[in-house]
Design a protein around this motif. Structure first.
Motif, PDB file in Angstrom:
ATOM      1  N   THR A  63      19.029 -87.855 -27.036  1.00 34.01           N
ATOM      2  CA  THR A  63      18.172 -87.295 -26.391  1.00 34.01           C
ATOM      3  C   THR A  63      16.733 -87.844 -26.631  1.00 34.01           C
ATOM      4  O   THR A  63      16.398 -88.152 -27.939  1.00 34.01           O
ATOM      5  N   SER A  64      15.755 -87.794 -25.690  1.00 32.41           N
ATOM      6  CA  SER A  64      14.294 -88.178 -25.989  1.00 32.41           C
ATOM      7  C   SER A  64      13.614 -87.037 -26.590  1.00 32.41           C
ATOM      8  O   SER A  64      13.564 -85.899 -26.058  1.00 32.41           O
ATOM      9  N   MET A  65      13.020 -87.285 -27.681  1.00 29.53           N
ATOM     10  CA  MET A  65      11.879 -86.704 -28.281  1.00 29.53           C
ATOM     11  C   MET A  65      10.522 -87.429 -28.406  1.00 29.53           C
ATOM     12  O   MET A  65      10.061 -88.155 -29.393  1.00 29.53           O
ATOM     13  N   GLY A  66       9.901 -87.411 -27.514  1.00 25.32           N
ATOM     14  CA  GLY A  66       8.596 -88.048 -27.130  1.00 25.32           C
ATOM     15  C   GLY A  66       9.012 -89.705 -27.039  1.00 25.32           C
ATOM     16  O   GLY A  66       9.848 -90.138 -26.235  1.00 25.32           O
ATOM     17  N   TRP A  67       8.564 -90.293 -28.083  1.00 24.54           N
ATOM     18  CA  TRP A  67       8.809 -91.832 -27.991  1.00 24.54           C
ATOM     19  C   TRP A  67      10.051 -92.062 -28.530  1.00 24.54           C
ATOM     20  O   TRP A  67      10.769 -93.170 -28.718  1.00 24.54           O
ATOM     21  N   ARG A  68      10.511 -90.862 -29.181  1.00 22.22           N
ATOM     22  CA  ARG A  68      11.915 -91.246 -30.149  1.00 22.22           C
ATOM     23  C   ARG A  68      13.080 -90.964 -29.229  1.00 22.22           C
ATOM     24  O   ARG A  68      13.152 -90.112 -28.469  1.00 22.22           O
ATOM     25  N   ASP A 103       5.016 -82.165 -41.647  1.00 21.07           N
ATOM     26  CA  ASP A 103       5.532 -82.861 -40.502  1.00 21.07           C
ATOM     27  C   ASP A 103       6.946 -83.112 -40.407  1.00 21.07           C
ATOM     28  O   ASP A 103       7.709 -82.932 -39.091  1.00 21.07           O
ATOM     29  N   PHE A 104       7.713 -83.514 -41.440  1.00 17.68           N
ATOM     30  CA  PHE A 104       9.147 -83.687 -41.330  1.00 17.68           C
ATOM     31  C   PHE A 104       9.912 -82.408 -41.052  1.00 17.68           C
ATOM     32  O   PHE A 104      10.691 -82.222 -40.216  1.00 17.68           O
ATOM     33  N   GLU A 105       9.382 -81.359 -41.509  1.00 20.04           N
ATOM     34  CA  GLU A 105      10.048 -79.902 -41.158  1.00 20.04           C
ATOM     35  C   GLU A 105       9.789 -79.705 -39.831  1.00 20.04           C
ATOM     36  O   GLU A 105      10.716 -79.295 -39.083  1.00 20.04           O
ATOM     37  N   THR A 106       8.716 -80.050 -39.339  1.00 16.87           N
ATOM     38  CA  THR A 106       8.474 -79.915 -37.877  1.00 16.87           C
ATOM     39  C   THR A 106       9.633 -80.676 -37.027  1.00 16.87           C
ATOM     40  O   THR A 106      10.075 -80.084 -36.026  1.00 16.87           O
ATOM     41  N   GLU A 107       9.410 -81.994 -37.255  1.00 13.94           N
ATOM     42  CA  GLU A 107      10.644 -82.669 -36.559  1.00 13.94           C
ATOM     43  C   GLU A 107      11.823 -82.282 -36.803  1.00 13.94           C
ATOM     44  O   GLU A 107      12.547 -82.448 -35.640  1.00 13.94           O
ATOM     45  N   ARG A 108      12.293 -81.815 -37.946  1.00 14.98           N
ATOM     46  CA  ARG A 108      13.611 -81.406 -38.067  1.00 14.98           C
ATOM     47  C   ARG A 108      14.110 -80.303 -37.035  1.00 14.98           C
ATOM     48  O   ARG A 108      14.971 -80.416 -36.584  1.00 14.98           O
ATOM     49  N   PHE A 109      13.033 -79.204 -37.191  1.00 12.25           N
ATOM     50  CA  PHE A 109      13.580 -78.101 -36.229  1.00 12.25           C
ATOM     51  C   PHE A 109      13.175 -78.247 -34.941  1.00 12.25           C
ATOM     52  O   PHE A 109      13.717 -77.450 -33.809  1.00 12.25           O
ATOM     53  N   CYS A 110      12.136 -79.037 -34.345  1.00 11.08           N
ATOM     54  CA  CYS A 110      12.082 -79.454 -32.931  1.00 11.08           C
ATOM     55  C   CYS A 110      13.227 -80.274 -32.432  1.00 11.08           C
ATOM     56  O   CYS A 110      13.756 -79.863 -31.493  1.00 11.08           O
ATOM     57  N   LEU A 176       2.131 -82.745 -33.032  1.00 13.78           N
ATOM     58  CA  LEU A 176       3.556 -83.297 -33.321  1.00 13.78           C
ATOM     59  C   LEU A 176       4.390 -82.477 -32.302  1.00 13.78           C
ATOM     60  O   LEU A 176       5.383 -83.143 -31.567  1.00 13.78           O
ATOM     61  N   VAL A 177       4.401 -81.347 -32.146  1.00 16.29           N
ATOM     62  CA  VAL A 177       5.214 -80.327 -31.386  1.00 16.29           C
ATOM     63  C   VAL A 177       4.904 -81.099 -29.827  1.00 16.29           C
ATOM     64  O   VAL A 177       6.416 -81.200 -29.194  1.00 16.29           O
ATOM     65  N   ASN A 178       4.123 -81.269 -29.390  1.00 13.20           N
ATOM     66  CA  ASN A 178       3.648 -81.679 -28.075  1.00 13.20           C
ATOM     67  C   ASN A 178       4.721 -83.068 -27.779  1.00 13.20           C
ATOM     68  O   ASN A 178       5.110 -83.404 -26.823  1.00 13.20           O
ATOM     69  N   ASP A 179       4.161 -83.882 -28.795  1.00 14.38           N
ATOM     70  CA  ASP A 179       4.721 -85.276 -28.695  1.00 14.38           C
ATOM     71  C   ASP A 179       6.177 -85.150 -28.804  1.00 14.38           C
ATOM     72  O   ASP A 179       6.860 -86.020 -27.913  1.00 14.38           O
ATOM     73  N   MET A 180       6.831 -84.169 -29.527  1.00 14.69           N
ATOM     74  CA  MET A 180       8.273 -84.318 -29.567  1.00 14.69           C
ATOM     75  C   MET A 180       8.939 -83.513 -28.502  1.00 14.69           C
ATOM     76  O   MET A 180       9.909 -83.942 -27.979  1.00 14.69           O
ATOM     77  N   LEU A 181       8.547 -82.394 -27.975  1.00 17.07           N
ATOM     78  CA  LEU A 181       9.054 -81.414 -26.902  1.00 17.07           C
ATOM     79  C   LEU A 181       8.341 -81.532 -25.729  1.00 17.07           C
ATOM     80  O   LEU A 181       9.026 -80.721 -24.715  1.00 17.07           O
ATOM     81  N   GLY A 182       7.137 -81.871 -25.568  1.00 17.49           N
ATOM     82  CA  GLY A 182       6.211 -81.837 -24.385  1.00 17.49           C
ATOM     83  C   GLY A 182       6.160 -80.567 -23.622  1.00 17.49           C
ATOM     84  O   GLY A 182       6.506 -80.356 -22.548  1.00 17.49           O
ATOM     85  N   LEU A 183       5.609 -79.656 -24.444  1.00 20.04           N
ATOM     86  CA  LEU A 183       5.792 -78.102 -23.922  1.00 20.04           C
ATOM     87  C   LEU A 183       4.632 -77.851 -22.953  1.00 20.04           C
ATOM     88  O   LEU A 183       4.847 -77.179 -22.252  1.00 20.04           O
ATOM     89  N   GLY A 184       3.390 -79.038 -23.249  1.00 18.06           N
ATOM     90  CA  GLY A 184       2.406 -78.535 -22.195  1.00 18.06           C
ATOM     91  C   GLY A 184       1.219 -77.833 -22.764  1.00 18.06           C
ATOM     92  O   GLY A 184       1.605 -77.160 -23.859  1.00 18.06           O
ATOM     93  N   GLN A 185       0.182 -77.910 -22.383  1.00 17.09           N
ATOM     94  CA  GLN A 185      -0.925 -77.372 -22.614  1.00 17.09           C
ATOM     95  C   GLN A 185      -1.017 -75.613 -22.718  1.00 17.09           C
ATOM     96  O   GLN A 185      -1.406 -75.073 -23.389  1.00 17.09           O
ATOM     97  N   ASP A 186      -0.350 -75.174 -21.420  1.00 18.00           N
ATOM     98  CA  ASP A 186      -0.216 -73.733 -21.497  1.00 18.00           C
ATOM     99  C   ASP A 186       0.445 -73.178 -22.442  1.00 18.00           C
ATOM    100  O   ASP A 186       0.006 -71.946 -23.086  1.00 18.00           O
ATOM    101  N   CYS A 187       1.593 -73.688 -23.039  1.00 22.22           N
ATOM    102  CA  CYS A 187       2.523 -73.194 -23.851  1.00 22.22           C
ATOM    103  C   CYS A 187       1.673 -73.446 -25.260  1.00 22.22           C
ATOM    104  O   CYS A 187       1.838 -72.346 -26.039  1.00 22.22           O
ATOM    105  N   LEU A 188       1.128 -74.552 -25.427  1.00 26.13           N
ATOM    106  CA  LEU A 188       0.495 -74.519 -26.892  1.00 26.13           C
ATOM    107  C   LEU A 188      -0.438 -73.575 -26.959  1.00 26.13           C
ATOM    108  O   LEU A 188      -0.596 -72.995 -28.176  1.00 26.13           O
ATOM    109  N   GLU A 189      -1.263 -73.198 -25.861  1.00 30.64           N
ATOM    110  CA  GLU A 189      -2.206 -72.211 -25.918  1.00 30.64           C
ATOM    111  C   GLU A 189      -1.640 -70.782 -26.315  1.00 30.64           C
ATOM    112  O   GLU A 189      -2.325 -70.095 -27.178  1.00 30.64           O
TER     113      GLU A 189
END
Length: 476
Positions: A63-68, A103-110, A176-189
């Motif tokens: 699965t794609s997680m940003g560039w990963r 950041d690694f914890e963020t990556e794990r659960f994203c 990092l969240v947006n990089d991995m999941l691409g949630l978008g600016q509205d969701c981030l706000e």
């Protein structure tokens, strides 16, 4: 009706707290109500080998997680008719810990949030209701709303987000969240929290229903005192915030069948509890005195659990002739304090710096009273275990403690424990003193109190019916 429980831990596979007990025991109770429930958790390397060897590999993909481009495996194990799915990625979950940080914890659960959704798609097990638990699965809610809702298989799926402990919120780097999941600016706000992305807030904002693990805690988190700075947001959800009290597995915690105990007993045959008391005194090096009240505590040694109050009242309880037993690990200050108290009071004070389930059950069975003076307690299970084993809880009236322990009334001979309201060592001492006085001065009343404690309805059946009503409310 099909329900998927998404969680970061689940008994009997992996456990750090009460969250694991809930996700491990609720599915069976739901099945008894006609709900098809399954569980998805990460495949930790710490899961015991005999479980890992019994798992069936179901699928794997990337699965794609940003560039990963990350691997996702899915294994399954069925126990007593309940299917448990394990999201597999050794890079994220091969470590010898459950939680970390940064950041690694963020990556794990994203990764886990994305993987859980796509595993359900791949295996064609998309549920009617997604039951998310705590911040580790909180980002699934906005993912469904923003990226998966357009897919036909997800269009009717509804979400319940259960808060097990609001203090732990999963603060993450928004970049990092947006990089991995691409949630978008509205969701981030909408999920922003002091320049972080708050995974707990994401679950609260984007889920259809927010639940907590007790009715009182559902009310408490709407106030500044218990709301952990999210009380204003929670109040905006209004009637969508409800509390359902947790239960316990009455077969697993059963003093009539428990192999860890020196003798078995029940509410109708309590003589074995006296044998358990003498055995506990022998095991822990306490004086062999059946008339000395044993006052115990099993807990993480943190101030949330009221350990500072316990430290303050121990000298007074010893002066009343009580024997004190404490089992727990945590703050090194308290470990040193209780170790010193044990050395200074041989035969009267026992401290074990460990967390062992078999020893814990022997303490519940052999003790007369159980201290749980928490500063806050979303639900609490220890007081329920104590009740089940005829050990009278002495609790502060907060969260699930207030919902499960009814204070003793000497005039009406009602109640199943003792309680106090304010976070005060003096109030804790007075409640414990009243319990000790009743134990010594009115054996008949004490025996009736123990009977009522063991007769308390603590099972999951009642709560499972409430969850079914909640699911039906969402899907009708």
């Amino acid at each position: 009706m099909r329900v998927a429980l998404i969680s970061s831990e689940c008994v009997p596979f992996i456990k750090t707290g009460g969250l694991a007990d809930v996700t491990g025991t609720l599915p069976n109770a739901l099945r008894g109500c006609g709900v098809e429930a399954y569980v998805i958790i990460p495949k930790y390397s710490m899961i015991p080998q005999h479980f890992r060897e019994s798992m069936q590999h179901m699928t794997d993909f990337y699965t794609s997680m940003g560039w990963r481009n990350q691997y996702v495996g899915a294994d399954m194990l069925e126990i007593d008719g309940i299917k448990y799915y394990f999201a597999d990625n050794e890079y994220y979950f091969k470590q010898d810990y459950v939680y970390s940080g940064g950041d690694f914890e963020t990556e794990r659960f994203c990764w886990f949030c994305r993987a859980a959704i796509e595993i359900m798609e791949q295996l064609n097990i998309v549920p009617d209701v997604l039951h998310l638990n705590d911040w580790q699965s909180g980002l699934i809610a906005p993912l469904l709303r923003t990226q998966y809702a357009y897919k036909p298989q997800w269009s009717k799926t509804r979400t319940v987000f259960t808060i097990h402990n609001l203090r732990y919120q999963g603060l993450m780097s928004p970049r990092l969240v947006n990089d991995m999941l691409g949630l978008g600016q509205d969701c981030l706000e909408k999920t922003e929290y002091y320049c972080n992305t708050n995974a707990m807030k994401a679950g609260i904002v984007y889920s259809d229903i927010v639940s907590t693990v007790s009715p009182t805690y559902a009310k408490e988190i709407c106030t500044p005192r218990y709301g952990e700075t999210l009380d204003g947001l929670i109040r905006t959800r209004g009637d969508c915030v409800i509390g359902i009290l947790n239960g316990i597995d009455r077969q697993l915690y059963n003093p009539w069948k428990d192999p860890a105990l020196a003798a078995r007993f029940s509410k109708n045959s309590s003589s074995g509890k006296k044998k358990c008391k003498l055995a506990l005194q022998s095991e822990l090096g306490l004086h062999q005195d059946p008339d000395a009240p044993i006052v115990s505590m099993i807990s993480r040694l943190t101030n949330q659990k009221g350990i500072d109050l316990v430290e303050a009242v121990i000298p007074g309880l010893l002066d009343l002739g009580a024997q004190i037993v404490i089992l727990g690990i945590g703050d090194m200050h308290y470990q040193h304090v209780f170790g010193s108290m044990q050395a200074a009071n041989p035969g009267r004070f026992a401290f074990r710096s460990e967390m062992d389930d078999a020893i814990a059950r022997r303490i519940y069975a052999g003790s007369d009273m159980f201290l749980m003076p928490s500063a806050f307690e979303p639900c609490g299970l220890s007081q329920m275990f104590a009740l089940r084993y005829g050990c009278i809880p002495i609790v502060r009236e907060t969260g699930g403690l207030a919902d499960s322990v009814m204070p003793y009334n000497c005039y009406t001979d009602e109640g199943n424990g003792f309680s106090f309201r304010n976070y005060s060592a003096n109030e804790l001492y007075n409640a414990a003193r009243m319990a000790i006085e009743l134990f010594r001065e009115n054996k008949d009343a004490w025996e009736r109190l123990v009977f009522r404690a063991m007769d308390t309805d603590l099972g999951w059946e009642r709560s499972a019916k409430e969850y079914r009503k909640l699911y039906e409310r969402l899907t009708s």
